[in-house]
Write an enzyme that holds these catalytic residues in place. Structure first.
Site, PDB file in Angstrom:
ATOM      1  N   LYS A 208     -19.752  30.439  39.104  1.00  0.00           N
ATOM      2  CA  LYS A 208     -18.526  30.937  39.737  1.00  0.00           C
ATOM      3  C   LYS A 208     -17.333  30.395  38.964  1.00  0.00           C
ATOM      4  O   LYS A 208     -17.085  29.195  38.943  1.00  0.00           O
ATOM      5  CB  LYS A 208     -18.445  30.517  41.197  1.00  0.00           C
ATOM      6  CG  LYS A 208     -17.255  31.154  41.912  1.00  0.00           C
ATOM      7  CD  LYS A 208     -17.179  30.749  43.361  1.00  0.00           C
ATOM      8  CE  LYS A 208     -16.109  31.564  44.075  1.00  0.00           C
ATOM      9  NZ  LYS A 208     -14.809  31.571  43.382  1.00  0.00           N
ATOM     10  N   ARG A 228      -8.164  42.305  42.126  1.00  0.00           N
ATOM     11  CA  ARG A 228      -8.866  42.284  43.403  1.00  0.00           C
ATOM     12  C   ARG A 228      -8.158  43.148  44.444  1.00  0.00           C
ATOM     13  O   ARG A 228      -8.791  43.769  45.282  1.00  0.00           O
ATOM     14  CB  ARG A 228      -8.968  40.837  43.887  1.00  0.00           C
ATOM     15  CG  ARG A 228      -9.584  40.657  45.245  1.00  0.00           C
ATOM     16  CD  ARG A 228      -9.809  39.183  45.525  1.00  0.00           C
ATOM     17  NE  ARG A 228     -10.159  38.946  46.915  1.00  0.00           N
ATOM     18  CZ  ARG A 228     -10.835  37.896  47.348  1.00  0.00           C
ATOM     19  NH1 ARG A 228     -11.242  36.994  46.476  1.00  0.00           N
ATOM     20  NH2 ARG A 228     -11.103  37.726  48.616  1.00  0.00           N
TER      21      ARG A 228
END
Length: 490
Positions: A208, A228
């Site tokens: 991540k 996003r």
């Protein structure tokens, strides 16, 4: 349609505890909306104008207060046109211009409409009607299966556009189209890799990164890059565009992270990666469309195979397919040792649930906590009107004073807000507008994702994603964490 109709519905929905009754009220409203106004109305109902965040801060909204109109007169379309102008106003003198626009708008609104629009533009419109409730209401009004509408909204990246199609009687059987950004799939959390694997079963464990989520669409020589929140930023990330143009596949949609690296290949802090002068390198972890074929309904295992064929290893995230917790934990420690946030644990049989925080994806990363002192708090607005909410947090300085390192209003329950308001008023020392300054006595435990350099605060650091975990009545201010300890987290 009058804006007052939306406001009356919003008040009714907020006062209705049952989901079925909320849906029925909203469905009755949207049946009467003309197709051209549907995206605007849907945005107003979910509390997010179709223009997105328009950059109007709470201070501007506060300063633009004006006497209310006695009777409603503003239509939904007129309100939308004002929000459009607000969104387009930028540059020198823009704050004053926006305030003038807001004053003019508010002067034509009733008291209830004013209250609604201030919460709407301030991002504080809490009425119990989220995207899911409004989506189900539109499906009910249009007479279409709710699952079909949700899928269309996912693939269009826009609930308003999907609602417009449904209410106009247009087909909803659309596919993922390169060039049209779709809402990214999100992950839940897990406290450990072992817990995550218990929830997912056989999984892809992936590093991540602390970068920027990017969704990259290629159709021939045309490359679009979405954030996003589905803002298109291709012009700002030429390195990402060039990397995708160098791939052999002429048509594809990739999901990944863009990250800045130092001269030795080590990851930069998020703050430095987002610097306009930083060259960003993409690392992809999923492929949603490849050479004319949509892959979102395929299991992750199949999408990973397609990704390996389409994207070289240098542009892919390190991954491990496993069900063994010890093996996954060792892999997670490697990610942390390389300077990354942690790992994602994703079920290998999971489809890509765009726009959903699915149970099949879990993020695992260390949680850092700091014991800080409350220096001040801001009186809340919207649902938190009348409560001291946003906390100003300080670390202990070398000379016994306290250095502000950030603010947060996250993690506060209604019960904690009530207690906090009473406790802080008891130690109040000064008031500055909507800010209540207090004696530095209360210690609060704050969870953070880390810290970053900052010129905003005198200590030179600021908290990242701070949220309240609990107050520490067992500690006195002299036991709070020091500013040196906070700086060491850099």
């Amino acid at each position: 349609m009058r804006y007052s109709t939306i406001v009356e519905c919003s008040i009714g929905v907020a006062g209705t505890p049952k989901r079925s009754e909320k849906i029925a009220r909203l469905a009755a409203l949207v049946r009467d909306v003309t197709p051209a106004d549907v995206p605007t109305v849907v945005g107003l109902l979910v509390g997010e104008p179709r223009q997105g965040r328009i950059g109007v801060g709470w201070a501007t909204l506060r300063d633009a207060r004006v006497a209310a109109s006695a009777e409603p007169s503003v239509t939904v379309r007129e309100l939308d046109e004002v929000i459009d102008r607000l969104a387009r106003t930028a540059g020198e003198g823009s704050q004053r211009a926006r305030e003038a626009m807001l004053v003019d708008l508010l002067s034509h609104l009733t008291e209830a409409e004013q209250h609604h629009v201030v919460r709407l533009l301030g991002g504080e419109l809490r009425q119990g009607a989220n995207d899911g409730v409004v989506s189900d209401a539109v499906a009910k009004a249009a007479g279409v299966p709710a699952s079909e509408l949700r899928r269309a909204a996912m693939l269009l990246g826009d609930l308003g556009a999907a609602a417009q199609r449904a209410l106009a009687g247009e087909p909803l059987d659309i596919g993922l189209t390169p060039g049209v950004g779709v809402q990214p799939m999100l992950a839940g959390t897990a406290s450990s890799v072992a817990d995550a694997l218990t929830l997912t079963g056989p999984a892809s464990v992936e590093w991540k990164l602390d970068g920027a989520r990017v969704q990259v669409h290629r159709d021939g020589d045309d490359v679009r890059v979405f954030t996003r929140s589905l803002h298109e930023i291709a012009a700002r990330v030429p390195e990402v565009v060039q990397a995708v143009l160098a791939l052999s596949a002429p048509q594809l949609v990739l999901d990944g992270e863009a990250l800045g690296l130092d001269a030795d290949g080590n990851p930069l802090k998020f703050q430095d990666s987002m610097n306009a002068r930083t060259a960003l390198r993409p690392f992809f972890f999923d492929v949603l469309h490849l050479d004319g074929v949509s892959l979102i309904d395929e299991p992750l295992s199949a999408r990973k195979t397609a990704l390996e064929h389409a994207v070289p290893a240098s542009l892919r995230l390190p991954t491990l397919d496993t069900v063994d917790a010890d093996e996954a934990e060792r892999f997670a420690r490697q990610a942390l040792a390389a300077g990354h946030e942690g790992v994602m644990v994703k079920a290998l049989d999971s489809p890509y649930q765009a726009g959903r925080r699915g149970a099949t994806w879990r993020k695992v990363k260390p949680v850092h906590t700091l014991d800080l002192v409350v220096l001040a708090a801001e009186w809340g607005h919207g649902r938190r009107q009348g409560w001291l909410s946003n906390l100003h947090l300080g670390a202990r300085g070398d000379d016994g004073t306290f250095v502000i390192v950030g603010k947060t209003f996250k993690g506060l329950t209604d019960e904690l807000l009530r207690w906090q308001t009473s406790a802080l008023q008891a130690i109040a020392i000064a008031t500055d507008g909507h800010v209540q300054h207090v004696r530095p006595e209360l210690v609060v435990e704050i969870a953070v994702d880390g810290v970053q350099r900052s010129t905003r605060y005198p200590g030179g650091v600021a908290l990242r994603f701070a949220r309240v975990r609990r107050y520490r009545p067992d500690k006195v201010a002299a036991e709070a964490d020091t500013i040196d300890h906070v700086r060491a987290m850099l």
